[in-house]
Every structure is written in structure tokens, then in C-alpha cells.
Write an enzyme that holds these catalytic residues in place. Structure first.
Site, PDB file in Angstrom:
ATOM      1  N   GLN A 151       3.114   9.955   1.136  1.00  0.00           N
ATOM      2  CA  GLN A 151       4.371   9.209   1.248  1.00  0.00           C
ATOM      3  C   GLN A 151       5.314   9.489   0.081  1.00  0.00           C
ATOM      4  OE1 GLN A 151       2.313   5.250   2.154  1.00  0.00           O
ATOM      5  NE2 GLN A 151       4.169   5.096   3.390  1.00  0.00           N
ATOM      6  N   HIS A 166      -2.985   7.584   6.709  1.00  0.00           N
ATOM      7  CA  HIS A 166      -1.937   8.428   6.111  1.00  0.00           C
ATOM      8  C   HIS A 166      -2.529   9.723   5.563  1.00  0.00           C
ATOM      9  CE1 HIS A 166       1.939   6.386   6.120  1.00  0.00           C
ATOM     10  NE2 HIS A 166       1.422   5.256   5.668  1.00  0.00           N
ATOM     11  N   GLY A 220       0.848  -1.185   0.000  1.00  0.00           N
ATOM     12  CA  GLY A 220       0.000   0.000   0.000  1.00  0.00           C
ATOM     13  C   GLY A 220       0.883   1.234   0.000  1.00  0.00           C
ATOM     14  N   HIS A 240      -4.966   1.653   7.218  1.00  0.00           N
ATOM     15  CA  HIS A 240      -3.595   2.176   7.312  1.00  0.00           C
ATOM     16  C   HIS A 240      -3.394   3.324   6.313  1.00  0.00           C
ATOM     17  CE1 HIS A 240       0.909   1.491   7.823  1.00  0.00           C
ATOM     18  NE2 HIS A 240       0.865   2.244   6.737  1.00  0.00           N
ATOM     19  N   GLU A 241      -3.832   3.101   5.063  1.00  0.00           N
ATOM     20  CA  GLU A 241      -3.612   4.116   4.026  1.00  0.00           C
ATOM     21  C   GLU A 241      -4.490   5.340   4.250  1.00  0.00           C
ATOM     22  OE1 GLU A 241      -0.993   3.735   2.489  1.00  0.00           O
ATOM     23  OE2 GLU A 241      -0.774   1.581   2.805  1.00  0.00           O
ATOM     24  N   CYS A 243       5.259  -0.108   7.689  1.00  0.00           N
ATOM     25  CA  CYS A 243       4.997   1.062   6.843  1.00  0.00           C
ATOM     26  C   CYS A 243       6.250   1.403   6.052  1.00  0.00           C
ATOM     27  CB  CYS A 243       4.598   2.249   7.723  1.00  0.00           C
ATOM     28  SG  CYS A 243       4.244   3.749   6.794  1.00  0.00           S
ATOM     29  N   LEU A 244       6.078   1.683   4.754  1.00  0.00           N
ATOM     30  CA  LEU A 244       7.221   2.014   3.903  1.00  0.00           C
ATOM     31  C   LEU A 244       7.930   3.291   4.366  1.00  0.00           C
ATOM     32  CD1 LEU A 244       5.738   1.213   0.375  1.00  0.00           C
ATOM     33  CD2 LEU A 244       7.549  -0.042   1.552  1.00  0.00           C
TER      34      LEU A 244
HETATM   35 CO    CO Z   1       2.245   3.397   5.743  1.00  0.00          CO
END
Ligand code: CO
Length: 158
Positions: free
Chosen positions: A51, A136, A46, A132-133, A90-91
Site C-alpha cells: 500500500q 494485501h 492496518g 485483510h492485511e 481499506c485505505l
Molecule cells: Co486494505
């Protein structure tokens, strides 16, 4: 199509609220395609626009079971139920993993890349990824919700 640089935790961008998309043009389509490329190149499941430094309400999510990619534009969770406690990453926070309780079912209202309204439902992993997204897009990061951090290095990131 291009791979964009992923913003890391500590950058203020990740704590700000995103604005809704109002133009469903080629610029949006390029953004979505770049987000998918960037997610895949980072082995993520995701990615949300902030991000990659874009403060717009856009996210992509990969369903690991079906390999379908969801494009979430201006998403809102209109229904959620149940509870599921699992490990998340998380990236934007590499190497950090922990247990987060999320709803086990969500119904998300959003629009597609052409501006058409749609409703998407997700269970378990997908419900977690949508939450989660969408967090963000509201400037919220998963590590604030972790009940227990874990030491592992081979999980998917979002
Ligand atoms: Co994330």
C-alpha cells in the site's frame, strides 16, 4: 520517520504477491516505523507494505481495544476457525465499505523486526485485520470478498 503516499486501487502494485523479508536491518525498521506513521496519519487500523509501494511481506495492525500495534513480517495463517460477518474498509479504496465474512479466530506465524519467530493470535476485529492485511501481501483486496456494500463514511480503514 516519515509519512508515505498510500497507493490507490487501480494501481497494479496492489494485485501482486510480495516477497519475504530476509534482512532484518535498519531499512526494515524504518519501513515499519514509516508504515505506522502513515497508518496513523490516515486514521487507519492496518497497513500493508504494497500500500506504500513496497513489495515485501510486511504489515502493521492496530488493535483498537488495547492500542497495541502488531508488526507482521512474513506472516502465514497457520490456523483459523469460526466465522464473523462485519463491515470492512481499506485505505487504498477510500469511501468503499462492505460486509465481509472472515474467520473469527486466527493463529499467525511470523517473525518480529529482529527476525525472531513468533506466533500471534487474534479474535474478531483483530482476526479480521490480520486476514485483510495478509490478503494485501498476496495481492488480494477486500472488495472482491464483499457480500453487500454499505454507504457509510465514519469507519476505520485498513
Ligand atoms: Co486494505
Amino acid at each position: 520517520m516519515a509519512i508515505r503516499t498510500i497507493v490507490q486501487k487501480g494501481d497494479d502494485i496492489l494485485t501482486k504477491k510480495c516477497k519475504d523479508i530476509t534482512e532484518f536491518d535498519s531499512k526494515l525498521h524504518t519501513l515499519l516505523d514509516d508504515m505506522k506513521d502513515t497508518m496513523f496519519s490516515a486514521n487507519g487500523v492496518g497497513l500493508a507494505a504494497p500500500q506504500i509501494g513496497i513489495m515485501r511481506s510486511v504489515a502493521v495492525v492496530l488493535d483498537i481495544d488495547t492500542e497495541q500495534i502488531y508488526e507482521l513480517i512474513n506472516p502465514k495463517i497457520i490456523e483459523s476457525s469460526g466465522e464473523n460477518n462485519d463491515i470492512e474498509g481499506c485505505l487504498s479504496i477510500p469511501g468503499v465499505y462492505g460486509y465481509v465474512v472472515r474467520p473469527s479466530f486466527v493463529r499467525v506465524e511470523c517473525v518480529d523486526r529482529y527476525g525472531m519467530s513468533q506466533v500471534i493470535v487474534g479474535n474478531d476485529f483483530l482476526a479480521r485485520a490480520f486476514n485483510h492485511e495478509i490478503d494485501h501481501l498476496h495481492g488480494k483486496l477486500f472488495d472482491d470478498l464483499v457480500s453487500e456494500f454499505v454507504d457509510i463514511d465514519d469507519l476505520e480503514d485498513a
